[in-house]
Design an enzyme around this catalytic site. Structure first.
Site, PDB file in Angstrom:
ATOM      1  N   HIS A   1      -7.125  -4.877  10.234  1.00 23.29           N
ATOM      2  CA  HIS A   1      -6.851  -4.718   8.796  1.00 23.29           C
ATOM      3  C   HIS A   1      -5.566  -5.436   8.385  1.00 23.29           C
ATOM      4  O   HIS A   1      -4.653  -5.605   9.190  1.00 23.29           O
ATOM      5  CB  HIS A   1      -6.822  -3.237   8.377  1.00 23.29           C
ATOM      6  CG  HIS A   1      -5.669  -2.428   8.890  1.00 23.29           C
ATOM      7  ND1 HIS A   1      -5.843  -1.205   9.501  1.00 23.29           N
ATOM      8  CD2 HIS A   1      -4.332  -2.620   8.869  1.00 23.29           C
ATOM      9  CE1 HIS A   1      -4.666  -0.697   9.827  1.00 23.29           C
ATOM     10  NE2 HIS A   1      -3.724  -1.538   9.453  1.00 23.29           N
TER      11      HIS A   1
ATOM     12  N   ASP B   1       0.812  -1.219   0.000  1.00 26.91           N
ATOM     13  CA  ASP B   1       0.000   0.000   0.000  1.00 26.91           C
ATOM     14  C   ASP B   1       0.847   1.271   0.000  1.00 26.91           C
ATOM     15  O   ASP B   1       2.056   1.230   0.224  1.00 26.91           O
ATOM     16  CB  ASP B   1      -0.951   0.008   1.212  1.00 26.91           C
ATOM     17  CG  ASP B   1      -0.312  -0.603   2.459  1.00 26.91           C
ATOM     18  OD1 ASP B   1       0.926  -0.512   2.582  1.00 26.91           O
ATOM     19  OD2 ASP B   1      -1.030  -1.166   3.283  1.00 26.91           O
TER      20      ASP B   1
HETATM   21  C1  F6R Z   1       1.536  -1.396   5.989  1.00 32.14           C
HETATM   22  C2  F6R Z   1       0.257  -2.121   6.114  1.00 32.14           C
HETATM   23  C3  F6R Z   1      -0.493  -2.138   7.389  1.00 32.14           C
HETATM   24  C4  F6R Z   1       0.384  -2.339   8.624  1.00 32.14           C
HETATM   25  C5  F6R Z   1      -0.468  -2.258   9.882  1.00 32.14           C
HETATM   26  C6  F6R Z   1       0.378  -2.417  11.124  1.00 32.14           C
HETATM   27  O1  F6R Z   1       2.056  -1.526   4.693  1.00 32.14           O
HETATM   28  O2  F6R Z   1      -0.190  -2.660   5.156  1.00 32.14           O
HETATM   29  O3  F6R Z   1      -1.440  -3.181   7.343  1.00 32.14           O
HETATM   30  O4  F6R Z   1       1.021  -3.585   8.528  1.00 32.14           O
HETATM   31  O5  F6R Z   1      -1.130  -1.032   9.934  1.00 32.14           O
HETATM   32  O6  F6R Z   1       1.263  -1.333  11.229  1.00 32.14           O
HETATM   33  P1  F6R Z   1       2.467  -1.369  12.251  1.00 32.14           P
HETATM   34  O7  F6R Z   1       3.360  -2.483  11.825  1.00 32.14           O
HETATM   35  O8  F6R Z   1       3.144  -0.037  12.099  1.00 32.14           O
HETATM   36  O9  F6R Z   1       1.870  -1.613  13.585  1.00 32.14           O
END
Ligand code: F6R
Length: 261
Positions: A138, A67
């Protein structure tokens, strides 16, 4: 879904790096799906170490990131382009032409999304998809109620995600509301998915993903239908799981031919 509980994020990420490296050794032109965010940073650090110290070769590897924020260009320090370049790509020998991240500055979002999916198909599909999980369940930026068969498209972030991900943004108001994200369907098509989750803040989403019903309210729960999904947690993220003794027993007693380490 295979559930593996490690003591620390570092241990979990070392295992994920080992799985990625094994794939690259077996298939030097592997296609990797990558996630930005904080969770996979120790994984990327370990891949860089394997490249520098053990010659892990990314020359033929192709990558597709999940993304990007709409409205941010590749040189904007808040963009996922910038984040991925700084934390992985500039430290390994992958040619720039083999790196793909959705274009946050596109003027034609539907077309850019269609072309992104076509590029994944043209590369032969994603062999291994690395995922994090949001507190709201998500994957990618497929927020609750996302279609479970969606492909790459625009999504609107929830307030919860805006709150959780605004580290690099000076104020909430500056955080883009919209993103381009691979869809749940795009992710499902990957040959193997490795989802990483660490820390107490992810415990609720983790238990819903693994042990709750499959529902668009928790997009990550779709991994229950994936034939080869591996979830790697630390102790804190696994705290709300009810079948932990079974997951540990199953991992400890894997037949030798199935073991990762
Ligand atoms: C990022 C993505 C999101 C993150 C999720 C967790 O490319 O696709 O799904 O993996 O928001 O974010 P963190 O790892 O920063 O807690």
């Amino acid at each position: 879904m295979e559930v593996i509980i490690k003591r620390t994020p570092a241990e979990g990420c070392r295992l994920a790096a080992r799985l990625a490296a094994t794939l690259i050794h077996r298939k030097p032109n592997a296609v990797l799906g990558l996630s930005a965010g904080k969770t996979p940073l120790p994984l990327y650090a370990e891949l860089i170490r394997l490249h520098r110290e053990e010659g892990l070769d990314f020359r033929q590897v192709t990558t597709f990131n999940l993304d990007e924020y709409l409205g941010l260009g590749p040189n904007d320090p808040r963009s996922y382009h910038f984040h991925m370049r700084e934390t992985l790509f500039k430290h390994i020998n992958i040619p720039a032409s083999q790196i793909h991240i959705p274009d946050g500055l596109t003027r034609d979002v539907p077309r850019a999304c269609k072309e992104y999916d076509e590029a994944i198909l043209a590369a032969g599909g994603i062999d291994l998809q690395i995922l994090g999980i949001g507190r709201d369940g998500h994957i990618g930026f497929n927020e609750p109620t996302s279609s479970l068969s969606s492909h790459t498209r625009i999504k609107t972030l929830t307030q919860e995600t805006i709150h959780a991900n605004n580290r690099s943004f000076p104020s909430h108001n500056e955080m883009p509301l919209h993103v381009i994200t691979m869809g749940v369907g795009t992710i499902r098509e990957a040959g193997c998915c490795i989802l990483l989750a660490f820390g107490e803040a992810k415990a609720r989403a983790v238990s819903k993903m693994v042990e709750g019903p499959i529902t668009a309210l928790v997009p990550a729960s779709i991994l229950q239908l994936h034939p080869h999904a591996i979830a790697i947690f630390d102790k804190a993220a696994s705290r709300r799981l009810s079948l932990t003794p079974y997951y540990q027993h199953a991992y400890k007693n894997k037949p030798s031919w199935q073991r990762y380490e």
